[in-house]
Scaffold this motif. Structure first.
Motif, mmCIF file in Angstrom:
data_model
loop_
_atom_site.group_PDB
_atom_site.id
_atom_site.type_symbol
_atom_site.label_atom_id
_atom_site.label_comp_id
_atom_site.label_asym_id
_atom_site.label_seq_id
_atom_site.Cartn_x
_atom_site.Cartn_y
_atom_site.Cartn_z
ATOM 1 N N LEU A 71 37.511 -20.100 33.999
ATOM 2 C CA LEU A 71 36.281 -19.659 34.305
ATOM 3 C C LEU A 71 35.413 -19.801 33.185
ATOM 4 O O LEU A 71 36.026 -19.363 32.115
ATOM 5 C CB LEU A 71 36.161 -18.196 35.024
ATOM 6 C CG LEU A 71 37.092 -18.105 36.392
ATOM 7 C CD1 LEU A 71 37.018 -16.401 36.758
ATOM 8 C CD2 LEU A 71 36.412 -19.046 37.417
ATOM 9 N N TYR A 72 33.790 -19.939 33.423
ATOM 10 C CA TYR A 72 33.374 -19.977 32.037
ATOM 11 C C TYR A 72 32.562 -18.511 32.087
ATOM 12 O O TYR A 72 31.904 -18.220 33.170
ATOM 13 C CB TYR A 72 32.127 -21.163 32.232
ATOM 14 C CG TYR A 72 33.104 -22.368 32.291
ATOM 15 C CD1 TYR A 72 33.996 -22.717 31.568
ATOM 16 C CD2 TYR A 72 32.554 -23.307 33.215
ATOM 17 C CE1 TYR A 72 34.843 -23.883 31.635
ATOM 18 C CE2 TYR A 72 33.045 -24.773 33.038
ATOM 19 C CZ TYR A 72 34.386 -25.022 32.415
ATOM 20 O OH TYR A 72 34.780 -26.121 32.163
ATOM 21 N N SER A 73 32.884 -17.691 31.281
ATOM 22 C CA SER A 73 32.298 -16.415 31.081
ATOM 23 C C SER A 73 31.085 -16.173 30.429
ATOM 24 O O SER A 73 29.927 -16.065 30.549
ATOM 25 C CB SER A 73 33.372 -15.497 30.480
ATOM 26 O OG SER A 73 34.089 -16.123 29.410
ATOM 27 N N GLN A 107 25.999 -12.948 34.840
ATOM 28 C CA GLN A 107 27.135 -13.444 35.802
ATOM 29 C C GLN A 107 26.551 -13.198 37.310
ATOM 30 O O GLN A 107 27.112 -13.648 38.198
ATOM 31 C CB GLN A 107 28.459 -12.868 35.765
ATOM 32 C CG GLN A 107 29.054 -13.523 34.361
ATOM 33 C CD GLN A 107 29.495 -14.874 34.649
ATOM 34 O OE1 GLN A 107 29.294 -15.456 35.477
ATOM 35 N NE2 GLN A 107 30.004 -15.527 33.513
ATOM 36 N N ASN A 152 32.409 -21.950 38.469
ATOM 37 C CA ASN A 152 33.204 -20.668 38.608
ATOM 38 C C ASN A 152 33.481 -20.565 40.083
ATOM 39 O O ASN A 152 34.673 -20.104 40.617
ATOM 40 C CB ASN A 152 32.413 -19.530 37.961
ATOM 41 C CG ASN A 152 32.544 -19.417 36.595
ATOM 42 O OD1 ASN A 152 33.289 -20.378 36.044
ATOM 43 N ND2 ASN A 152 31.915 -18.496 35.821
ATOM 44 N N THR A 201 41.380 -12.065 35.064
ATOM 45 C CA THR A 201 41.043 -13.186 34.020
ATOM 46 C C THR A 201 41.356 -12.411 32.575
ATOM 47 O O THR A 201 41.909 -11.218 32.682
ATOM 48 C CB THR A 201 39.444 -13.153 33.973
ATOM 49 O OG1 THR A 201 38.848 -11.845 34.020
ATOM 50 C CG2 THR A 201 38.741 -13.797 35.366
ATOM 51 N N GLU A 245 39.717 -18.325 30.595
ATOM 52 C CA GLU A 245 38.402 -18.657 30.171
ATOM 53 C C GLU A 245 37.902 -19.800 29.120
ATOM 54 O O GLU A 245 38.963 -19.882 28.202
ATOM 55 C CB GLU A 245 37.785 -17.282 29.678
ATOM 56 C CG GLU A 245 37.684 -16.305 30.926
ATOM 57 C CD GLU A 245 37.408 -14.839 30.472
ATOM 58 O OE1 GLU A 245 36.576 -14.673 29.327
ATOM 59 O OE2 GLU A 245 38.145 -13.657 30.700
#
Ligand SMILES: [Zn+2]
Length: 308
Positions: free
Chosen positions: A276-278, A141, A298, A202, A253
């Motif tokens: 959000l893409y984790s 990240q 994101n 999140t 997510e």
């Protein structure tokens, strides 16, 4: 003695060689078989390997690598591979058993090698100390860390396939240039968000490296690993924090159950800032089919919710 046909063939080959520019390499007849344990890593590997490699992914788009259960088909893929690229930092707890069961002779390459691990539990991840001393695995990240992954991938591909040296060097250099531009973009956009607004909720704590690198505070009820459910006490603490700090948006997510975050939003009146893409890319219908798209997505979601 040379036959006439051989002479013609040799002449044709010489002509062909003259047409291929210096430095360019022919793709090999059989491509190097490699594995990446999850979709984000697979994208980094493909960017460096190009058409010299054939990449299989174990945990696919929108998949949750923390709680993955490998299949017999995975063992077969691993058995056939020359390299298995893994994130490391404790992300793939199921990997050792899979590698043993497959009997593979593949090189196991830890893509995060050389990254300074962030300790899980060092922030507000509500692990209550039981995970202290263990690393937070979500190093990708931070774009700076992704560049380290790319360098490790390049070196491992060169070691396994020295004939592709020039190709892997060139592909990695081109992709690292794109990541440099991406990181500047992240810093520019986050830099425009007033410091007091850079607070985000999140569902699981996947954004610690992003937080450290770019100065956004993330809080999550589910901790780093998602191995345990959030407790009522954790959820109550987050609700109190949202009210006290006037946090305006919470995020879903792509790899976690949205119900908990929806409940928190409902109880506090905080809006859902988006998804959000984790830990995974989206499938082809989604808008994060690559790592670069994931970071951009994101960033857009965060900026939209925190500035707007
Ligand atoms: Zn995660």
């Amino acid at each position: 003695m040379l036959t006439r046909r051989c002479v013609i063939a040799a002449a044709a080959l010489a002509t062909f060689a003259a047409l291929v520019p210096a430095g360019a390499q022919e793709p090999p007849k059989s491509r190097l078989k490699v594995i990446a344990t999850f979709s984000i890593l697979a994208d980094l590997v493909k960017n460096v390997g190009g058409d010299r490699i054939e990449t299989a992914t174990l945990v696919g788009p929108n998949g949750n690598a923390h709680v993955y259960a490998p299949s017999p088909a995975d063992a077969k893929k691993v058995a056939d591979a020359k390299i298995v690229f893994v994130n490391g930092l404790g992300f793939e707890g199921w990997l050792d058993r899979l590698v043993k069961a497959s009997g593979t002779k593949a090189a196991i390459v830890v893509a995060s090698k050389g990254i300074k691990p962030r300790e899980r539990g060092s922030d507000h991840d509500h692990d209550h100390g039981q995970n202290h001393g263990q690393a937070d695995p979500h190093a990708w990240q931070s774009v700076a860390n992704a560049k380290t992954y790319v360098a490790n991938i390049r070196d491992a591909l060169i070691a396994a396939d020295p004939a592709g040296h020039a190709t892997y060097e060139a592909n990695a250099a081109a992709y690292l240039g794109k990541l440099d531009a991406l990181e500047r973009e992240v810093r520019d956009v986050i830099g425009k968000v007033p410091a007091e607004r850079r607070r985000v909720i999140t569902s699981h704590n996947a954004f610690g490296y992003f937080a450290d690198a770019y100065g956004v505070a993330f809080t999550a009820p589910q901790g780093v690993s998602m191995e345990s459910e959030a407790s009522a006490k954790d959820v109550a603490a987050i609700i109190a924090q949202i009210r006290k700090q006037k946090i305006s948006a919470v995020f879903l997510e792509n790899v976690t159950d949205p119900r908990l975050v929806r409940q928190i939003a409902g109880e506090t009146g905080a809006k859902i800032g988006g998804t959000l893409y984790s830990d995974a890319l989206t499938d082809d219908k989604g808008d994060a089919t690559t790592y670069i798209e994931l970071i951009r997505h994101n960033l857009k979601q965060l900026a939209g919710a925190l500035i707007g």
